[in-house]
Design an enzyme around this catalytic site. Structure first.
Site, PDB file in Angstrom:
ATOM      1  N   SER A  52       0.848  -1.202   0.000  1.00 28.95           N
ATOM      2  CA  SER A  52       0.000   0.000   0.000  1.00 28.95           C
ATOM      3  C   SER A  52       0.882   1.250   0.000  1.00 28.95           C
ATOM      4  CB  SER A  52      -0.941   0.000   1.212  1.00 28.95           C
ATOM      5  OG  SER A  52      -0.231  -0.262   2.405  1.00 28.95           O
ATOM      6  N   GLU A 122       0.064 -12.443  -1.905  1.00 29.88           N
ATOM      7  CA  GLU A 122      -1.378 -12.543  -2.120  1.00 29.88           C
ATOM      8  C   GLU A 122      -1.714 -13.771  -2.952  1.00 29.88           C
ATOM      9  OE1 GLU A 122      -2.808  -8.900  -3.925  1.00 29.88           O
ATOM     10  OE2 GLU A 122      -2.052  -7.659  -2.276  1.00 29.88           O
ATOM     11  N   GLU A 189      -8.888  -9.842   3.774  1.00 24.84           N
ATOM     12  CA  GLU A 189      -9.278  -8.448   3.517  1.00 24.84           C
ATOM     13  C   GLU A 189     -10.671  -8.363   2.940  1.00 24.84           C
ATOM     14  OE1 GLU A 189      -6.288  -6.142   1.519  1.00 24.84           O
ATOM     15  OE2 GLU A 189      -7.641  -4.432   1.217  1.00 24.84           O
TER      16      GLU A 189
HETATM   17  O1  KIV Z   1      -0.395  -3.430   1.697  1.00 24.08           O
HETATM   18  C1  KIV Z   1      -1.116  -3.387   2.700  1.00 24.08           C
HETATM   19  O2  KIV Z   1      -1.203  -2.364   3.411  1.00 24.08           O
HETATM   20  C2  KIV Z   1      -1.875  -4.581   3.047  1.00 24.08           C
HETATM   21  C3  KIV Z   1      -2.868  -4.460   4.165  1.00 24.08           C
HETATM   22  C4  KIV Z   1      -4.066  -3.721   3.708  1.00 24.08           C
HETATM   23  C5  KIV Z   1      -3.225  -5.786   4.728  1.00 24.08           C
HETATM   24  O3  KIV Z   1      -1.713  -5.589   2.455  1.00 24.08           O
END
Ligand code: KIV
Length: 271
Positions: A52, A122, A189
């Protein structure tokens, strides 16, 4: 504060012990030294160097553009600040999909160059071979199912996943496969709370939710969202603990006024 703050260091084993003892696991993202220092000092159990960062730090519209080199840079900064938390670093898009050798090489780079404690990737059945191969190098792996942002262009939306029976069944099966393959924990998620609770009950490994209700073994949020630094992102699951966007805007505005009015610096703020 965490019940486990007295623990010297959080390990993958301590997370499993927390699940067994019914102690919820706290996890937040961090991408830089200063925030990681604060979050670790506050007693968080797990720091996720999430991809993220692609959105939050670099301003991309998805998590896809961030590179392995950039993830390693973020993870290095976080690890330097961390004394107690387990630091998990995401494998970015393109560094593992469809190629378990590539998955192992990318994970080794993260562990060697950033000295992170574990990696996250993932997917379900399609990444099981990679999970097993990464584990051959002794690298702990966290899974991630449900809304998997690296597949956003396949899903088309950021809506709740696995509401339909077929997708829910696949998720239950994928979760079992990831546990069997050796994942030490699993992120779920944005899926229905009932389904997430069922996964947490089925598995021995801890299940950490984001938008997955309270029936799981822990919670994760993106730090900048829970601190209220991001304004536009308002999913139902997000609890904001501060409104830093407005606080910072006001502080910067005040600074600008003080400079323009020659109030800053004053006599005691100079040499
Ligand atoms: O990249 C991220 O912040 C995540 C979280 C939302 C679990 O994978």
């Amino acid at each position: 504060m965490s019940h486990y703050k007295e623990l010297k260091k959080v390990t993958t084993n301590s997370l499993i012990e927390m699940k067994e003892a019914g102690v919820k696991i706290s996890m937040l993202t961090a991408y830089d030294y200063t925030f990681a220092l604060i979050v670790d000092g506050a007693g968080i159990d797990v720091i996720l160097v999430g991809d993220s960062a692609s959105n939050v730090m670099a301003g991309h519209v998805s998590t896809l553009p961030i590179t392995l080199d950039q993830m390693i840079y973020h993870a290095q900064s976080v690890v330097r600040a961390t004394n107690r938390a387990l630091v998990v670093c995401d494998l970015p898009f393109g560094s593992y999909q469809g190629n378990s050798k590539n998955a192992l090489e990318s994970s080794i780079r993260i562990m060697k160059e950033a000295e992170a404690h574990a990696i996250k990737l993932e997917g379900g059945e399609e990444v099981v071979e990679s999970v097993k191969r990464i584990l051959t190098a002794g690298i702990p792996v966290m899974g991630h199912l449900g809304l998997t942002p690296q597949s956003i262009f396949k899903f088309g939306t950021y809506n709740v996943r696995a509401k339909e029976e077929k997708e829910a069944e696949k998720l239950l099966h994928d979760a079992e496969l990831l546990e069997e393959a050796g994942c030490f924990a699993l992120v779920l998620e944005k899926i229905p709370a009932k389904l997430a609770e069922q996964v947490a009950k089925n598995l021995k490994i801890p299940v950490i939710g984001i938008g997955a209700g309270g029936g799981v073994d822990g919670q994760v949020l993106v730090l900048h969202d829970m601190l209220g630094m991001t304004k536009e992102f308002n999913p139902r699951f997000l609890r904001r603990y501060l409104n830093l966007h407005d606080e910072i805007t006001n502080a910067v505005g005040k600074y600008i006024d003080d400079v323009k009015s020659k109030d800053f610096p004053n006599a005691s703020e100079q040499y």
